[in-house]
Scaffold this motif. Structure first.
Motif, short mmCIF file in Angstrom:
data_model
loop_
_atom_site.label_atom_id
_atom_site.label_comp_id
_atom_site.label_asym_id
_atom_site.label_seq_id
_atom_site.Cartn_x
_atom_site.Cartn_y
_atom_site.Cartn_z
N GLU A 200 -0.33 9.57 -34.87
CA GLU A 200 -1.43 9.12 -35.72
C GLU A 200 -2.80 9.32 -35.08
OE1 GLU A 200 -1.51 7.91 -38.90
OE2 GLU A 200 0.59 8.53 -38.98
N GLY A 201 -2.84 9.87 -33.87
CA GLY A 201 -4.11 10.14 -33.22
C GLY A 201 -4.60 9.04 -32.29
N TYR A 202 -3.77 8.02 -32.06
CA TYR A 202 -4.13 6.94 -31.15
C TYR A 202 -3.80 7.33 -29.71
CZ TYR A 202 -4.41 3.94 -35.31
OH TYR A 202 -4.74 3.39 -36.51
N ARG A 203 -4.29 6.52 -28.78
CA ARG A 203 -3.93 6.65 -27.38
C ARG A 203 -2.98 5.53 -26.98
NH1 ARG A 203 -9.35 7.06 -23.93
NH2 ARG A 203 -7.80 6.58 -22.31
N VAL A 204 -2.13 5.80 -25.99
CA VAL A 204 -1.20 4.79 -25.48
C VAL A 204 -1.31 4.75 -23.96
CG1 VAL A 204 0.38 5.07 -27.44
CG2 VAL A 204 0.76 6.39 -25.34
N ASP A 205 -0.95 3.60 -23.39
CA ASP A 205 -0.97 3.43 -21.95
C ASP A 205 0.19 2.52 -21.57
OD1 ASP A 205 -1.77 3.67 -19.35
OD2 ASP A 205 -3.58 2.45 -19.52
N PHE A 206 0.47 2.45 -20.27
CA PHE A 206 1.62 1.68 -19.81
C PHE A 206 1.29 0.95 -18.52
CE2 PHE A 206 2.97 5.34 -22.22
CZ PHE A 206 3.78 4.76 -23.18
N ARG A 207 1.95 -0.20 -18.31
CA ARG A 207 1.75 -1.02 -17.12
C ARG A 207 3.12 -1.50 -16.63
NH1 ARG A 207 -2.75 0.51 -17.85
NH2 ARG A 207 -4.74 -0.63 -17.77
N PRO A 208 3.29 -1.63 -15.30
CA PRO A 208 4.55 -2.16 -14.78
C PRO A 208 4.69 -3.65 -15.12
CG PRO A 208 2.95 -1.86 -13.00
CD PRO A 208 2.35 -1.24 -14.23
N VAL A 209 5.90 -4.05 -15.47
CA VAL A 209 6.16 -5.45 -15.80
C VAL A 209 7.47 -5.89 -15.13
CG1 VAL A 209 4.93 -5.39 -18.01
CG2 VAL A 209 7.38 -4.85 -17.94
N ASN A 210 7.60 -7.20 -15.02
CA ASN A 210 8.78 -7.79 -14.41
C ASN A 210 9.99 -7.68 -15.35
OD1 ASN A 210 10.29 -9.28 -12.54
ND2 ASN A 210 9.74 -11.23 -13.49
N SER A 242 6.54 17.37 -36.44
CA SER A 242 6.31 18.74 -36.92
C SER A 242 5.56 18.75 -38.25
CB SER A 242 7.65 19.47 -37.08
OG SER A 242 8.37 19.00 -38.20
N ARG A 243 5.63 17.65 -39.00
CA ARG A 243 4.98 17.59 -40.31
C ARG A 243 3.62 16.88 -40.26
NH1 ARG A 243 6.26 21.34 -42.95
NH2 ARG A 243 5.69 20.31 -44.90
N ALA A 244 3.15 16.52 -39.07
CA ALA A 244 1.88 15.81 -38.95
C ALA A 244 0.70 16.78 -39.01
CB ALA A 244 1.83 15.03 -37.64
N ARG A 245 -0.38 16.37 -39.66
CA ARG A 245 -1.63 17.15 -39.69
C ARG A 245 -2.78 16.20 -39.38
NH1 ARG A 245 -1.75 21.09 -44.85
NH2 ARG A 245 -3.39 22.04 -43.58
N ASP A 246 -3.62 16.59 -38.44
CA ASP A 246 -4.70 15.74 -37.98
C ASP A 246 -6.02 16.18 -38.61
OD1 ASP A 246 -6.46 14.11 -36.68
OD2 ASP A 246 -6.15 14.97 -34.67
N PRO A 247 -6.64 15.34 -39.46
CA PRO A 247 -7.92 15.72 -40.07
C PRO A 247 -9.11 15.51 -39.15
CG PRO A 247 -7.30 13.56 -40.83
CD PRO A 247 -6.17 14.05 -39.95
N GLY A 248 -8.86 14.92 -37.96
CA GLY A 248 -9.95 14.68 -37.03
C GLY A 248 -10.82 13.51 -37.43
N GLY A 249 -10.33 12.68 -38.35
CA GLY A 249 -11.12 11.55 -38.82
C GLY A 249 -11.65 11.80 -40.21
N ALA A 250 -12.23 10.77 -40.80
CA ALA A 250 -12.80 10.90 -42.16
C ALA A 250 -14.15 10.21 -42.19
CB ALA A 250 -11.86 10.28 -43.19
#
Length: 253
Positions: A200-210, A242-250
Motif C-alpha cells: 500500500e506504499g507504507y513503511r515498516v520497521d522492526f524492534r527486538p522484543v522479549n 503482482s496486481r498492485a499499482r502505485d499512483p504515487g498519491g492523490a
C-alpha cells in the motif's frame, strides 16, 4: 480588566483512547487474566483500552475476563458467535477499537506486554508513512522443531515477498488502525501485514522484543498445519503484489 477564564482540560477518562491493545484468545482461561493485568501495568499513564476477543472458547476464558472488569476499567471483552480463527479475532478487535494506534499480542502470554509501549513510541516518532513497527522475538522460548520450522518459513516468505521481516509470526505489533483497514482481508493475514503494508506504499520497521515460555494451555498450531496454510497464503499474497499499482498519491485539484 476581566481575567481570562481558565479552561480546564477534560480528565483522561473522558477522552477517547489513543491506543487500543487487541488480544485474540481461544481457550486461554489460565493465561488471559494475568495477561490483562500485565497490559494494564505496561500502559499505565497512557490513554488506552484493551480489547480481548474470545474466538468462541470452550473453557471459562470469557468468565475469567469479565470478572476483571471492576478491577480493570480499560478492559473490553468481545466474543465471537462461532470460532473463526486468530486473524478474524484480530480484525474484530480492530474494527471495534477506538484508538488510532493498534497494538496486537498473542493471548497465550508468551509476548511480553512491557515491550508494547516501546513499539508504540517508535511508531509515533517515525514519519507519517511509517505504518507498522513489528516485534522480532529474541531468545525465543519454543521447541527446537517449532523454531526450525519458523526460521525456514520466514526465510522463504522474506525471499519471495521482500517484506524485510525476519519474524512475522511474532504477535506483538504496533500499527496505525487506518492503514490496517486499507489492507485486503483474508484468513491468516496477521502473518502478512508487513508485506501488505508495503504493497500500500507504507513503511515498516522492526524492534527486538522479549519472548517467554507458555505457562498454561497449549499451542493451537502445528508445524504441518501452518505449512499447508502458508503455501496457499504465500501464493495469494504474491498475486496481490503482482496486481498492485502505485499512483504515487492523490492530490485534490
Amino acid at each position: 480588566m476581566a481575567k481570562t477564564p481558565t479552561v480546564k482540560s477534560a480528565p483522561a477518562a473522558d477522552l477517547p483512547p489513543e491506543i487500543s491493545v487487541v488480544v485474540p484468545v481461544f481457550d486461554e482461561e489460565g493465561a488471559a487474566p494475568d495477561l490483562a493485568r500485565e497490559i494494564a501495568r505496561a500502559f499505565d499513564g497512557r490513554r488506552y483500552e484493551m480489547i480481548f476477543v474470545d474466538d468462541h472458547s470452550r473453557d471459562g476464558t470469557v468468565a475469567a475476563l469479565k470478572a476483571l472488569e471492576p478491577e480493570l476499567p480499560a478492559l473490553r471483552v468481545l466474543k465471537h458467535r462461532k470460532n473463526s480463527g486468530q486473524s478474524r479475532a484480530i480484525r474484530s478487535g480492530i474494527l471495534a477499537a477506538r484508538g488510532a494506534v493498534i497494538v496486537t499480542l498473542d493471548g497465550d502470554g508468551q509476548n511480553d506486554p512491557a515491550d508494547g509501549p516501546q513499539l508504540v513510541d517508535a511508531l509515533l516518532a517515525g514519519p507519517a508513512e511509517l505504518a507498522l513497527v513489528g516485534g522480532e522475538r529474541v531468545k525465543r522460548q519454543d521447541s527446537q522443531a517449532k523454531k526450525l520450522a519458523s526460521r525456514f518459513g520466514n526465510g522463504v516468505r522474506k525471499r519471495l515477498l521482500h517484506d524485510t521481516a525476519n519474524d512475522t509470526g511474532c504477535g506483538l505489533k504496533a500499527f496505525r488502525r487506518e492503514a490496517f483497514l486499507r489492507l485486503p482481508y483474508f484468513d491468516h493475514i496477521h502473518r502478512y501485514i508487513p508485506a501488505l503494508m508495503l504493497r500500500e506504499g507504507y513503511r515498516v520497521d522492526f524492534r527486538p522484543v522479549n519472548h517467554r515460555h507458555r505457562q498454561t494451555g497449549q499451542s493451537k498450531y502445528t508445524n504441518l498445519g501452518r505449512l499447508w496454510a502458508s503455501l496457499s497464503d504465500l501464493l495469494g499474497v504474491m498475486w496481490l503484489q503482482s496486481r498492485a499499482r502505485d499512483p504515487g498519491g492523490a492530490d485534490e485539484v
